[in-house]
Each structure stands twice: as C-alpha cells, then as structure tokens.
Write a protein that holds these residues in place. Structure first.
Motif, PDB file in Angstrom:
ATOM      1  N   GLU A 329       0.816  -1.214   0.000  1.00 39.13           N
ATOM      2  CA  GLU A 329       0.000   0.000   0.000  1.00 39.13           C
ATOM      3  C   GLU A 329       0.851   1.266   0.000  1.00 39.13           C
ATOM      4  N   HIS A 330       1.935   1.251   0.789  1.00 36.82           N
ATOM      5  CA  HIS A 330       2.753   2.457   0.937  1.00 36.82           C
ATOM      6  C   HIS A 330       4.079   2.366   0.190  1.00 36.82           C
ATOM      7  N   PRO A 408      -3.287  -0.613  -3.171  1.00 38.45           N
ATOM      8  CA  PRO A 408      -3.918   0.705  -3.021  1.00 38.45           C
ATOM      9  C   PRO A 408      -5.165   0.810  -3.903  1.00 38.45           C
ATOM     10  N   SER A 413      -6.493   5.317  -1.290  1.00 41.79           N
ATOM     11  CA  SER A 413      -5.559   4.820  -0.289  1.00 41.79           C
ATOM     12  C   SER A 413      -4.149   4.659  -0.849  1.00 41.79           C
ATOM     13  N   GLY A 414      -3.190   4.636   0.099  1.00 39.71           N
ATOM     14  CA  GLY A 414      -1.810   4.334  -0.238  1.00 39.71           C
ATOM     15  C   GLY A 414      -1.237   5.223  -1.325  1.00 39.71           C
ATOM     16  N   SER A 415      -0.433   4.620  -2.189  1.00 38.12           N
ATOM     17  CA  SER A 415       0.248   5.388  -3.232  1.00 38.12           C
ATOM     18  C   SER A 415      -0.682   5.824  -4.356  1.00 38.12           C
ATOM     19  N   ARG A 433      -7.447  -1.250  -8.422  1.00 37.51           N
ATOM     20  CA  ARG A 433      -6.585  -1.588  -7.287  1.00 37.51           C
ATOM     21  C   ARG A 433      -5.240  -1.997  -7.875  1.00 37.51           C
TER      22      ARG A 433
END
Length: 493
Positions: A329-330, A408, A413-415, A433
């Motif tokens: 996610e990050h 993500p 969300s996330g990047s 996603r």
C-alpha cells in the motif's frame, strides 16, 4: 400562592442529587475506560502514563466481505480487439516515452488476452508484487517475527545486586561484582519502533517497541537481583551486503532506504537521515531505555547469541499478511527488503539479496509465473538494473489472489490516494486496485479492475524511458489507461 423562594427551596435537593449522579456516572465511566489508571504511579506521583501495547500486536478480526473481483454470470471473457480499441491510442502518447508495454488478462480464466510492447522493462516498485507474493506463499500469512533478549548462562560471574553486604564480607575479600551479559537479538521485524507512543499504536500493522522489550528485560533482571549488565546486539540473522551494489549511491543519504538489517528501530531513521549502522543504533536506544528503568549498562558491543542462553524478554511483529499490506500500500522499500530475506530463510537460502532473489524465483515459478528474461537484484525495485517481462508481471498479478484486497485503491488509499484526479480517470476511482512503480524516467501500474460489463481483469502497464519533464503527464496517462480499461465494455458476449 406559593412563593418563588419556596419552590426554589424544594427544588435544590433534587438538583444536588442530579449533580451527584452525573459525577458518579462520569467517574465510573472514566474508571471503566481506564482513564484514571493513567494517573496512578508506583512512586506516589501523579505523572500521566500511557498504557503500553501488548508484546504481540492484536490481529483484528477479518471482516466478512464480498469478493473484490466477482465475475458476472454469462460473461464469456475479454475481447482482445475491444481492449485494443479502448487503450491502444493512449499507449502511443508522447508522455509515456519511447518504450511502453501493456498487457491484460481475464481473471476468470487467467488467460492473457492482449498485449502491446516488446522487450523487458524496469519494474521499479511494481517488483514488490513479486516479493509480497513470495512472502505470503513461503513464509505464511499469519507468521510473526520475534525480537528477543537472552542472557548468557555459560558464565558464573557474580551478578551486581542492591542491598546490604553480608556481615562476613569485607572490602578486601568480597569478589568484584561483574555485570551479567545479555544480548539483544534481531528477528527481522521491519516495523519495530523505539517507543509505544500513540503513533505506533495507531499504525497498521500495530508496532511493538524496544520500550516494551526494555520493560520486560528490566523486570526479569530485577527479579533475579541483577542491576548491572553488559549488552550485546546480534543482527546476524541476515547476511551479505546491507546495501545493494546495484542501488544508486545516494539512496541511503537521501532517505530513500536504509542498509538492510535484522535489527533496527523505526527502520533506521535517525532524525532527518538514515543510520549507516541501524543495528548499533537500535542497541544504543535499548541501552538508554534499560538505564531509565534502573539497570546499569556497561558497554554496548556487537555480538552473537550465546550458545548457552535463556530468553528473558520478547516482542512479536504484526503478521506477514499485515506487513505485506503495508509494503504494497505504501510502497515501503525497507519492509520489502526485509521480506526478501525472510523468503530466503523460508527456502533455506542465505538471507541476502542473492539468496532472496533465488528464493523468489523458485517460489514464483512454482506458482506458474514464467521467469525467462527476468533479471532481478533486490526485493523493492530500487535497482535500475532490474528487468521483467510483461508476461511475468501479468502472471504474478493474476496469480496473487491473496493480494487483490491489499493493493492501493484508486483515489482512496496508499500510493494511489492522489492519483485518478484528472479528467478521463473518473471511471477508475474506487475500482482500480494497483501497485505503483516510480523511479526517475520509470513509471508503472500493475493490478486489477472490473470492466463495465463485469469482467474482472488483471493488467500491467510499464514504461521506462519517460522524459523527466513529462513525469506528471506520464502518471496521469497511466491512470487514464486503467480508467479506460475499467470503462470498457470489452466482454465477448
């Protein structure tokens, strides 16, 4: 007629009772929620104390969810010509540079339907899909990594204690007190933190800390009358170079990543820089925490876990599934490199860059991911010399069903939280996603979506010759490609 004074006199007992009940109820609520406990101290002072998180983070119960990608009954599959009409014109945009690849698969059958572009591509951080899939497969989703403290039981040195010497002991005959030897042993927890503050408790996965470990250690030592120790630190779980020779020299100093270690706190962050020796830094933090708890620490040195030893304290990381979620996610470079070494250990390989890459290849080819043409040097995708084929990237995306709900989400969300914000990307919001990949001149997007007529698809789009001046335009074009695929009624029925 009653006077106002009379009515007031009759009402005040009821008002007083109401106030007492409110205060009593508030006190009970405060006690039951634990707020009063924060002000209770062993030494009689009233300094506020935050409750300490558990040594093993709680794993939240998995919610009952509808599958993220559910095929619609009657959908026969993807029409390659329709996909080409939808995304083909975008692939030739100048913003993407001169070397662009795209491939799409129908997830109901797992078959690659259409692709464009030749050769191999720099994957950048889309490579984390390979690492994460291998970790979930070989290590196991529920596995946790333990950081421990052991004491050396091979020596018989007299521990340093508090209290009054015996009447028979004299200054000239009493043996010199020697500190007990303990060793902090790194277990490869990528998210071990220094203290259990609010940020650590709120993070996902929930962080465990050296502060918890120091508290356990000090308690165990004092129970045996020990108040002085010598401290060693053991990061030998991982081997090989800590910095990949394929990485650019400025990655460490520019805060891109940290030298890989089985023992670190806060991923080796040391203020506004990365520590060149994260294991030593972690041990020094631990020593300060022991001293704050009344334990004298006589020296901090690199060591190995004694052959004769007993464990006196331990904390455990979040699960592999939770760590993978954060890495994906990050786009966490440090977490990905730690996972790479754990994949190596699970496969019986040396826990190095080379051992991890060999283990990832073995795991993924065992899952049916073709490997011919790939050249991989790390687990994060930071090495610009990495090369992957579109076929292998698409196969990994299509195979990694356990990652579908960990990517993500476009615009949320996330990047991907700031992506899909330009005209032409609306269809992708909340539907796409995918894992991003970014290096200078390199951009990628690989993941899943569902077409307008309900076909779940996996896709990968990679480009590695983007002029720096077109960086933003290239990212936006990738978003438009994924959105156009989402909006496409590309079914064959």
């Amino acid at each position: 007629m009653r006077s106002r004074a009379s009515e007031s006199g009759r009402a005040w007992p009821f008002a007083l009772l109401a106030i007492v009940l409110v205060l009593t109820g508030s006190g009970v609520a405060a006690y039951s929620l634990g707020y009063l406990d924060r002000w209770v101290c062993d030494d009689g002072t009233c300094a506020a104390q935050d409750p300490e998180a558990a040594a093993v983070p709680d794993t939240p119960a998995a919610p009952v969810l509808r599958p993220a990608l559910e095929a619609v009954t009657g959908t026969a599959g993807l029409d390659a010509a329709a996909v080409e009409r939808a995304v083909g014109p975008l692939l030739s945009r100048k913003a993407l540079g001169a070397h662009v690849g795209f491939a799409v698969a129908d997830l109901t059958s797992g078959e690659q339907v259409w692709s464009s572009g030749t050769g191999t591509f720099v994957p950048a951080s889309t490579l984390k899909i390979f690492t994460s899939l291998a970790a979930m497969t070989s290590i196991g989703a529920e596995h946790r990594f333990r950081t421990t403290v052991v004491r050396d039981t091979s020596t018989t040195g007299t521990p340093s204690t508090t209290g009054t010497p015996s009447a028979t002991a004299t200054a000239t005959t009493a043996p010199a007190a020697s500190p007990q030897r303990i060793v902090l042993v790194g277990g490869g927890d990528p998210y071990l933190t220094a203290t259990s503050g609010e940020e650590a408790r709120a993070a996902y996965p929930r962080r465990v800390s050296l502060a918890q470990l120091a508290r356990q250690t000090a308690t165990a030592l004092r129970a045996d009358g020990v108040t002085a120790v010598s401290l060693g630190y053991d990061a030998s779980l991982f081997t090989g170079p800590a910095v990949n020779p394929q990485w650019e020299s400025g990655y460490i100093s520019s805060f891109v990543t940290t030298p890989v270690s089985a023992l670190w706190v806060d991923q080796g962050a040391d203020g506004w820089r990365r520590s060149a020796t994260p294991d030593k830094q972690a041990a020094q933090v631990f020593a300060r925490q022991l001293r704050a708890r009344g334990i004298t620490v006589d020296g901090v040195v690199a060591a190995t876990k004694p052959t004769a030893s007993e464990e006196i304290a331990a904390v455990s990381s979040g699960t592999v599934a939770q760590i993978v979620q954060s890495v994906i996610e990050h786009s966490d470079n440090q977490g990905a490199e730690v996972l790479l070494r754990h994949v190596a250990l699970a496969d019986g390989q040396p826990a190095s860059f080379a051992g991890g890459v060999a283990a990832v290849e073995k795991v993924l080819t065992g899952l049916g991911v073709p490997w011919e043409g790939n050249r991989i040097y790390d687990g994060s995708g930071l090495a610009r010399s990495n090369r992957v084929t579109l076929t292998s990237m698409l196969a990994a995306v299509s195979t990694a069903t356990e990652l579908f709900d960990r990517y993500p989400v476009a615009g949320f969300s996330g990047s991907l939280v700031t992506r899909f914000a330009v005209p032409g990307t609306e269809a992708g919001l909340g539907a796409v996603r995918a894992k991003t990949g970014t290096l200078t001149g390199v951009h990628g997007l690989a993941g899943t979506t569902v077409t307008a007529d309900g076909t779940p698809v996996g896709f990968a789009v990679l480009t590695d010759r983007v002029p720096v001046a077109r960086t933003t335009a290239a990212r936006d074009t990738l978003s438009r490609i994924a959105a156009r695929l989402t909006a496409c009624a590309c079914g064959t029925s």
